[in-house]
Scaffold this motif. Structure first.
Motif, PDB file in Angstrom:
ATOM      1  N   LYS A 209       0.819  -1.203   0.000  1.00  0.00           N
ATOM      2  CA  LYS A 209       0.000   0.000   0.000  1.00  0.00           C
ATOM      3  C   LYS A 209       0.855   1.255   0.000  1.00  0.00           C
ATOM      4  N   GLU A 210       2.129   1.087   0.431  1.00  0.00           N
ATOM      5  CA  GLU A 210       3.038   2.224   0.528  1.00  0.00           C
ATOM      6  C   GLU A 210       4.003   2.295  -0.649  1.00  0.00           C
ATOM      7  N   TYR A 211       4.138   1.154  -1.399  1.00  0.00           N
ATOM      8  CA  TYR A 211       5.072   1.077  -2.525  1.00  0.00           C
ATOM      9  C   TYR A 211       4.289   0.765  -3.795  1.00  0.00           C
ATOM     10  N   THR A 212       4.917   1.094  -4.914  1.00  0.00           N
ATOM     11  CA  THR A 212       4.294   0.835  -6.204  1.00  0.00           C
ATOM     12  C   THR A 212       5.371   0.638  -7.253  1.00  0.00           C
ATOM     13  N   LEU A 213       4.995   0.071  -8.406  1.00  0.00           N
ATOM     14  CA  LEU A 213       5.936  -0.110  -9.511  1.00  0.00           C
ATOM     15  C   LEU A 213       6.217   1.270 -10.149  1.00  0.00           C
ATOM     16  N   PRO A 214       7.447   1.427 -10.681  1.00  0.00           N
ATOM     17  CA  PRO A 214       7.817   2.745 -11.216  1.00  0.00           C
ATOM     18  C   PRO A 214       7.096   3.122 -12.519  1.00  0.00           C
ATOM     19  N   THR A 215       6.559   2.122 -13.270  1.00  0.00           N
ATOM     20  CA  THR A 215       5.875   2.403 -14.530  1.00  0.00           C
ATOM     21  C   THR A 215       4.919   1.278 -14.856  1.00  0.00           C
ATOM     22  N   SER A 216       4.203   1.408 -15.942  1.00  0.00           N
ATOM     23  CA  SER A 216       3.242   0.385 -16.347  1.00  0.00           C
ATOM     24  C   SER A 216       3.445   0.080 -17.823  1.00  0.00           C
ATOM     25  N   SER A 217       2.788  -1.021 -18.272  1.00  0.00           N
ATOM     26  CA  SER A 217       2.914  -1.438 -19.670  1.00  0.00           C
ATOM     27  C   SER A 217       4.367  -1.567 -20.059  1.00  0.00           C
ATOM     28  N   TYR A 218       5.075  -2.370 -19.354  1.00  0.00           N
ATOM     29  CA  TYR A 218       6.518  -2.501 -19.563  1.00  0.00           C
ATOM     30  C   TYR A 218       6.875  -3.966 -19.850  1.00  0.00           C
ATOM     31  N   THR A 219       8.184  -4.162 -20.181  1.00  0.00           N
ATOM     32  CA  THR A 219       8.785  -5.474 -20.359  1.00  0.00           C
ATOM     33  C   THR A 219      10.177  -5.415 -19.771  1.00  0.00           C
ATOM     34  N   ILE A 220      10.520  -6.420 -18.916  1.00  0.00           N
ATOM     35  CA  ILE A 220      11.854  -6.488 -18.332  1.00  0.00           C
ATOM     36  C   ILE A 220      12.787  -7.006 -19.426  1.00  0.00           C
ATOM     37  N   THR A 221      13.772  -6.161 -19.782  1.00  0.00           N
ATOM     38  CA  THR A 221      14.715  -6.534 -20.846  1.00  0.00           C
ATOM     39  C   THR A 221      16.099  -6.874 -20.312  1.00  0.00           C
ATOM     40  N   SER A 222      16.556  -6.275 -19.238  1.00  0.00           N
ATOM     41  CA  SER A 222      17.861  -6.575 -18.644  1.00  0.00           C
ATOM     42  C   SER A 222      17.720  -6.597 -17.127  1.00  0.00           C
ATOM     43  N   THR A 223      18.424  -7.577 -16.482  1.00  0.00           N
ATOM     44  CA  THR A 223      18.367  -7.733 -15.028  1.00  0.00           C
ATOM     45  C   THR A 223      19.688  -7.330 -14.400  1.00  0.00           C
ATOM     46  N   PHE A 224      19.652  -7.265 -13.036  1.00  0.00           N
ATOM     47  CA  PHE A 224      20.837  -6.853 -12.298  1.00  0.00           C
ATOM     48  C   PHE A 224      21.927  -7.927 -12.391  1.00  0.00           C
ATOM     49  N   GLY A 225      23.201  -7.432 -12.660  1.00  0.00           N
ATOM     50  CA  GLY A 225      24.351  -8.304 -12.708  1.00  0.00           C
ATOM     51  C   GLY A 225      24.568  -8.983 -14.036  1.00  0.00           C
ATOM     52  N   GLN A 226      23.712  -8.737 -15.005  1.00  0.00           N
ATOM     53  CA  GLN A 226      23.881  -9.366 -16.313  1.00  0.00           C
ATOM     54  C   GLN A 226      25.125  -8.815 -16.991  1.00  0.00           C
ATOM     55  N   ALA A 227      26.001  -9.698 -17.534  1.00  0.00           N
ATOM     56  CA  ALA A 227      27.260  -9.277 -18.153  1.00  0.00           C
ATOM     57  C   ALA A 227      27.025  -8.858 -19.600  1.00  0.00           C
ATOM     58  N   GLY A 228      27.863  -7.901 -20.073  1.00  0.00           N
ATOM     59  CA  GLY A 228      27.766  -7.444 -21.464  1.00  0.00           C
ATOM     60  C   GLY A 228      28.673  -6.255 -21.716  1.00  0.00           C
ATOM     61  N   SER A 229      28.979  -6.069 -22.974  1.00  0.00           N
ATOM     62  CA  SER A 229      29.863  -4.965 -23.373  1.00  0.00           C
ATOM     63  C   SER A 229      29.133  -3.635 -23.475  1.00  0.00           C
ATOM     64  N   TYR A 230      27.827  -3.686 -23.277  1.00  0.00           N
ATOM     65  CA  TYR A 230      27.080  -2.464 -23.371  1.00  0.00           C
ATOM     66  C   TYR A 230      27.321  -1.553 -22.170  1.00  0.00           C
ATOM     67  N   TRP A 231      27.816  -2.096 -21.076  1.00  0.00           N
ATOM     68  CA  TRP A 231      27.965  -1.328 -19.850  1.00  0.00           C
ATOM     69  C   TRP A 231      29.446  -1.140 -19.536  1.00  0.00           C
ATOM     70  N   SER A 232      29.775   0.028 -19.114  1.00  0.00           N
ATOM     71  CA  SER A 232      31.177   0.366 -18.854  1.00  0.00           C
ATOM     72  C   SER A 232      31.775  -0.457 -17.723  1.00  0.00           C
ATOM     73  N   SER A 233      30.969  -0.876 -16.778  1.00  0.00           N
ATOM     74  CA  SER A 233      31.464  -1.694 -15.663  1.00  0.00           C
ATOM     75  C   SER A 233      31.592  -3.157 -16.034  1.00  0.00           C
ATOM     76  N   GLY A 234      31.092  -3.528 -17.185  1.00  0.00           N
ATOM     77  CA  GLY A 234      31.154  -4.914 -17.637  1.00  0.00           C
ATOM     78  C   GLY A 234      29.915  -5.720 -17.271  1.00  0.00           C
ATOM     79  N   TYR A 235      29.035  -5.181 -16.461  1.00  0.00           N
ATOM     80  CA  TYR A 235      27.798  -5.883 -16.113  1.00  0.00           C
ATOM     81  C   TYR A 235      26.733  -4.817 -15.865  1.00  0.00           C
ATOM     82  N   HIS A 236      25.467  -5.258 -15.872  1.00  0.00           N
ATOM     83  CA  HIS A 236      24.364  -4.351 -15.729  1.00  0.00           C
ATOM     84  C   HIS A 236      24.152  -4.047 -14.253  1.00  0.00           C
ATOM     85  N   THR A 237      24.009  -2.750 -13.894  1.00  0.00           N
ATOM     86  CA  THR A 237      23.922  -2.337 -12.496  1.00  0.00           C
ATOM     87  C   THR A 237      22.503  -2.038 -12.049  1.00  0.00           C
ATOM     88  N   GLY A 238      21.488  -2.268 -12.902  1.00  0.00           N
ATOM     89  CA  GLY A 238      20.114  -1.970 -12.512  1.00  0.00           C
ATOM     90  C   GLY A 238      19.135  -2.920 -13.158  1.00  0.00           C
TER      91      GLY A 238
END
Length: 342
Positions: A209-238
């Motif tokens: 009741k106090e929390y909610t999702l940040p948006t609607s009508s969405y699709t999860i495309t990348s998860t936390f810690g996923q590795a890839g060259s797209y991110w400067s740290s080498g893995y996804h941070t969010g």
């Protein structure tokens, strides 16, 4: 009164009577013979006191009784030995009457002597019966002892069986008790877990009741810690919520806006700081709807989805930094801990 006439005198012995044996006439080659008449001079005087027992007519009768008694005793003993088939036993002879008592004309004394002699056979039968009784008694004692030993063995075996049965019953009871305790503990644990789950669900329901999702009508495309060259740290941070550009972005929880503007590879970014110090980063926005220092409540609009910064398409990039730390945690797990399933 008439008187008895005197008895005639016996004729005087003839001289011819020297034919002692009567086998023929007088023989001169053997004679002369004279009639022997013992006198006091020819008989040797008797020295000491000697008596010749007076023989009476009862001797023959007593002798007959004695013979019959002995024969009866011997016959009885032999028959007893033959019938029993057992080794001979000693015969106890009763005290016999004295010879003087046997040599008597007294009928009652003779009968007593015969009865005493006849008792020899009876004593033999009694002795044989006593030996048989002794053997039977010994056999009975042996059988009784064997039965007693058998009874003791059976008693011990029964006691051992009862002890084994009691031990088995005790073990079974202990096992059943342990199983019952284990089941009770498992049931208790299950009840406790169920209660805990229920309490957590209630807590999350209250948080939801106090929390909610940040948006609607969405699709999860990348998860936390996923590795890839797209991110400067080498893995996804969010956590990325892909949605069309312009989709509303809402405040997940009440708090204060501590940053709103351009942030390099993050594009347009808004930072919402909660009351516990946790920072929520909303990046790649197409527009920002709040300003720094503004208080917002759960569900308030703070911006719109866009594709600014280092991106390949329109989406909302959400990061969670407990206590304002530089390194973030998994936003998906954090949202679930608040009763929200992304």
């Amino acid at each position: 009164m008439a008187s008895n006439p005197p008895a005639p005198e016996a004729p005087a012995p003839s001289r011819r009577s020297t034919e002692t044996f009567g086998y023929g006439d007088y023989r001169t080659d053997e004679g002369p013979w004279e009639e022997w008449n013992p006198t006091a001079e020819s008989i040797r005087p008797v020295r000491g006191r000697h008596r010749v027992a007076k023989q009476r007519g009862g001797l023959a009768r007593s002798s007959t009784v004695l013979g019959v008694g002995v024969i009866a005793a011997v016959g009885a003993g032999g028959m007893a030995s033959a019938n029993t088939g057992k080794p001979p036993v000693s015969i106890s002879m009763p005290d016999l009457p004295s010879v003087g008592s046997l040599l008597t004309d007294d009928k009652e004394a003779a009968e007593d002597a015969a009865a005493a002699l006849s008792s020899v056979g009876t004593s033999t039968d009694d002795t044989t019966q006593s030996a048989a009784d002794a053997g039977e008694s010994l056999r009975s004692r042996i059988m009784a002892q064997a039965e007693s030993q058998q009874g003791q063995m059976e008693s011990k075996a029964q006691a051992a069986a009862e002890a084994a049965a009691a031990k088995a019953a005790s073990d079974a009871a202990a096992k059943a008790e342990q199983e019952a305790k284990a089941k009770a503990a498992a049931a208790k644990k299950k009840v406790e877990e169920e209660a805990k789950r229920k309490a957590e669900a209630e807590r999350l329901a209250e948080l939801a009741k106090e929390y909610t999702l940040p948006t609607s009508s969405y699709t999860i495309t990348s998860t936390f810690g996923q590795a890839g060259s797209y991110w400067s740290s080498g893995y996804h941070t969010g956590l990325d919520f892909a949605a069309p550009t312009g989709t509303l972005i809402k405040a997940v929880h009440s708090g204060t806006i501590t940053e709103a503007g351009w942030a390099g590879s993050y594009g347009y970014r808004t930072i919402l700081t909660l009351d516990d110090g946790t920072e929520l980063w909303f990046a790649h926005q197409s527009s920002i709807s709040v300003s720094v220092g503004q208080k917002v409540a759960t569900g308030d609009v703070i911006g719109r989805v866009g594709a600014t910064g280092n991106v390949t398409g329109a989406h909302l990039h959400l990061e969670v930094h407990p206590g304002g730390s530089s390194s973030g945690i998994d936003p998906g797990a954090w949202l679930r801990s608040k009763g929200i399933n992304p």
